[in-house]
Motif scaffolding. Structure first.
Motif, mmCIF file in Angstrom:
data_model
loop_
_atom_site.group_PDB
_atom_site.id
_atom_site.type_symbol
_atom_site.label_atom_id
_atom_site.label_comp_id
_atom_site.label_asym_id
_atom_site.label_seq_id
_atom_site.Cartn_x
_atom_site.Cartn_y
_atom_site.Cartn_z
ATOM 1 N N GLY A 15 -16.857 25.500 -3.311
ATOM 2 C CA GLY A 15 -16.768 24.121 -3.788
ATOM 3 C C GLY A 15 -17.989 23.726 -4.593
ATOM 4 O O GLY A 15 -19.045 24.364 -4.501
ATOM 5 N N PRO A 16 -17.873 22.671 -5.410
ATOM 6 C CA PRO A 16 -18.986 22.206 -6.242
ATOM 7 C C PRO A 16 -20.221 21.855 -5.417
ATOM 8 O O PRO A 16 -20.120 21.307 -4.316
ATOM 9 C CB PRO A 16 -18.417 20.965 -6.935
ATOM 10 C CG PRO A 16 -16.932 21.179 -6.933
ATOM 11 C CD PRO A 16 -16.641 21.888 -5.645
ATOM 12 N N ILE A 17 -21.393 22.159 -5.970
ATOM 13 C CA ILE A 17 -22.673 21.868 -5.333
ATOM 14 C C ILE A 17 -23.381 20.794 -6.153
ATOM 15 O O ILE A 17 -23.389 20.861 -7.391
ATOM 16 C CB ILE A 17 -23.549 23.135 -5.257
ATOM 17 C CG1 ILE A 17 -22.843 24.238 -4.451
ATOM 18 C CG2 ILE A 17 -24.917 22.820 -4.651
ATOM 19 C CD1 ILE A 17 -23.507 25.600 -4.572
ATOM 20 N N GLN A 26 -22.245 19.648 -0.872
ATOM 21 C CA GLN A 26 -21.193 20.525 -1.380
ATOM 22 C C GLN A 26 -19.839 19.924 -1.007
ATOM 23 O O GLN A 26 -19.669 19.389 0.092
ATOM 24 C CB GLN A 26 -21.303 21.942 -0.818
ATOM 25 C CG GLN A 26 -20.290 22.909 -1.451
ATOM 26 C CD GLN A 26 -20.594 24.369 -1.147
ATOM 27 O OE1 GLN A 26 -21.176 24.712 -0.127
ATOM 28 N NE2 GLN A 26 -20.208 25.255 -2.048
ATOM 29 N N VAL A 27 -18.910 19.984 -1.940
ATOM 30 C CA VAL A 27 -17.552 19.536 -1.659
ATOM 31 C C VAL A 27 -16.867 20.625 -0.837
ATOM 32 O O VAL A 27 -16.782 21.773 -1.290
ATOM 33 C CB VAL A 27 -16.770 19.276 -2.958
ATOM 34 C CG1 VAL A 27 -15.327 18.885 -2.642
ATOM 35 C CG2 VAL A 27 -17.448 18.185 -3.777
ATOM 36 N N ALA A 35 -19.710 28.671 -15.259
ATOM 37 C CA ALA A 35 -19.746 27.454 -14.454
ATOM 38 C C ALA A 35 -19.874 26.214 -15.338
ATOM 39 O O ALA A 35 -20.306 26.294 -16.493
ATOM 40 C CB ALA A 35 -20.917 27.517 -13.473
ATOM 41 N N LEU A 36 -19.505 25.086 -14.773
ATOM 42 C CA LEU A 36 -19.652 23.783 -15.428
ATOM 43 C C LEU A 36 -20.813 23.053 -14.768
ATOM 44 O O LEU A 36 -20.859 22.904 -13.550
ATOM 45 C CB LEU A 36 -18.372 22.963 -15.274
ATOM 46 C CG LEU A 36 -18.456 21.470 -15.633
ATOM 47 C CD1 LEU A 36 -18.711 21.282 -17.119
ATOM 48 C CD2 LEU A 36 -17.185 20.741 -15.201
ATOM 49 N N ALA A 37 -21.760 22.588 -15.578
ATOM 50 C CA ALA A 37 -22.892 21.810 -15.077
ATOM 51 C C ALA A 37 -22.821 20.402 -15.654
ATOM 52 O O ALA A 37 -22.579 20.229 -16.847
ATOM 53 C CB ALA A 37 -24.214 22.466 -15.473
ATOM 54 N N PHE A 51 -27.191 16.101 -10.280
ATOM 55 C CA PHE A 51 -26.854 17.289 -11.045
ATOM 56 C C PHE A 51 -25.810 18.074 -10.260
ATOM 57 O O PHE A 51 -26.012 18.372 -9.085
ATOM 58 C CB PHE A 51 -28.104 18.139 -11.266
ATOM 59 C CG PHE A 51 -27.829 19.518 -11.779
ATOM 60 C CD1 PHE A 51 -27.375 19.704 -13.067
ATOM 61 C CD2 PHE A 51 -28.023 20.623 -10.975
ATOM 62 C CE1 PHE A 51 -27.107 20.984 -13.536
ATOM 63 C CE2 PHE A 51 -27.770 21.889 -11.443
ATOM 64 C CZ PHE A 51 -27.310 22.067 -12.726
ATOM 65 N N SER A 52 -24.675 18.386 -10.881
ATOM 66 C CA SER A 52 -23.584 19.074 -10.183
ATOM 67 C C SER A 52 -23.219 20.371 -10.887
ATOM 68 O O SER A 52 -23.199 20.438 -12.115
ATOM 69 C CB SER A 52 -22.341 18.179 -10.109
ATOM 70 O OG SER A 52 -22.573 17.075 -9.272
ATOM 71 N N LEU A 53 -22.906 21.369 -10.079
ATOM 72 C CA LEU A 53 -22.487 22.671 -10.590
ATOM 73 C C LEU A 53 -21.163 23.040 -9.941
ATOM 74 O O LEU A 53 -21.029 23.000 -8.717
ATOM 75 C CB LEU A 53 -23.541 23.734 -10.257
ATOM 76 C CG LEU A 53 -23.336 25.126 -10.863
ATOM 77 C CD1 LEU A 53 -23.516 25.082 -12.380
ATOM 78 C CD2 LEU A 53 -24.322 26.125 -10.249
#
Length: 271
Positions: free
Chosen positions: A100-102, A245-246, A190-192, A178-180
């Protein structure tokens, strides 16, 4: 009869919910909906074992390129000495981007709202092996950047919206996020994404993103790092950082079931 696996899942979910509720109650940073707290520090001391901290609550010797934790803030031990300061925290357990996204959050103020490169600061996420990283770097009053290291070992910067008009006071703390995310794990770039918290709308506003460029090595991260340029124009001061984290869908489902179960039990206990 519940299986051992089900009992373990419910116990794990209850523990996670308790930890999440407690951390949210204590934290000043408001995390986005659906995110579970992994690490939170409000710098009452250095129980989190940040590296390079010389002074804790007034005890110790201030030194160039070292940090202090005082008045519930992480800051250079000698402000404005033009020496870059770096501090690292190893997380209790590695985070896998495939789960999941961090997100990294930092609550920060600066001595000089237009300090530019001489007062830059960042919050970084580092892979557990190799030298890959991703971070959000801010040069107060000028540019903001998402940074990462590519497969060739070269550091790369991608510009996002700067903080001019966002950081408007040197006595106010501002929250940046800030999300990754990497829905396909390390199989695809990855998407940042970068955000700031708008107190008027009580929401996170996008500063920009980078997609299709960030190739991860393992996608497993075990460290976070704070960088503070501490230029002659002034320093940056952190009063809280947060890592979330999601949860992957199965964990999110368990959280929902546990919350429903808790609600029904409270209703039952009332009668």
């Amino acid at each position: 009869m519940q299986s051992g696996a089900n009992r373990s899942a419910i116990l794990f979910t209850g523990t996670l919910l308790t930890a999440l509720w407690a951390s949210q109650a204590e934290a000043a940073i408001i995390a986005s909906s659906g995110e579970a707290t992994v690490f939170n520090d409000t710098f009452a001391g250095n129980s989190s074992a940040w590296t390079n901290v010389n002074v804790v609550n007034g005890t110790g010797t201030a030194a160039t390129t070292k940090l202090a934790i005082d008045s519930s803030q992480l800051k250079p031990s000698i402000a404005g000495d033009a020496g870059a300061v770096v501090s690292t925290k190893t997380l209790a357990a590695p985070l896998d981007i495939a789960n999941g996204p961090i997100s990294l959050y930092m609550n920060v103020r600066v001595d000089t709202i237009n300090g530019g490169d001489g007062s830059r600061f960042s919050f970084k996420l580092l892979e557990s092996t190799g030298n890959r990283f991703v971070d959000l770097l801010i040069r107060p009053g000028t540019g903001s950047y998402i940074e990462y290291r590519n497969a060739a070992g070269t550091g790369v910067q991608g510009s996002v919206t700067g903080t001019s008009g966002i950081i408007t006071s040197n006595s106010t703390f501002y929250t940046f996020k800030f999300s990754l995310s990497a829905p396909d794990g390390i199989a695809s770039p990855a998407l940042a994404q970068a955000f700031y918290y708008n107190t008027t709308s009580s929401s996170y506003v996008s500063l920009g993103s980078i997609a299709g460029l960030i190739d991860l090595d393992t996608g497993i991260f075990n460290r976070v790092e704070i960088y503070n340029r501490n230029g002659t124009g002034g320093a940056a001061y952190f009063d809280e950082v947060l890592v979330t984290q999601v949860p992957e869908p199965s964990c999110a489902l368990l959280l929902g079931v546990a919350a429903t179960f808790a609600g029904r039990r409270r209703m039952r206990d009332r009668f």
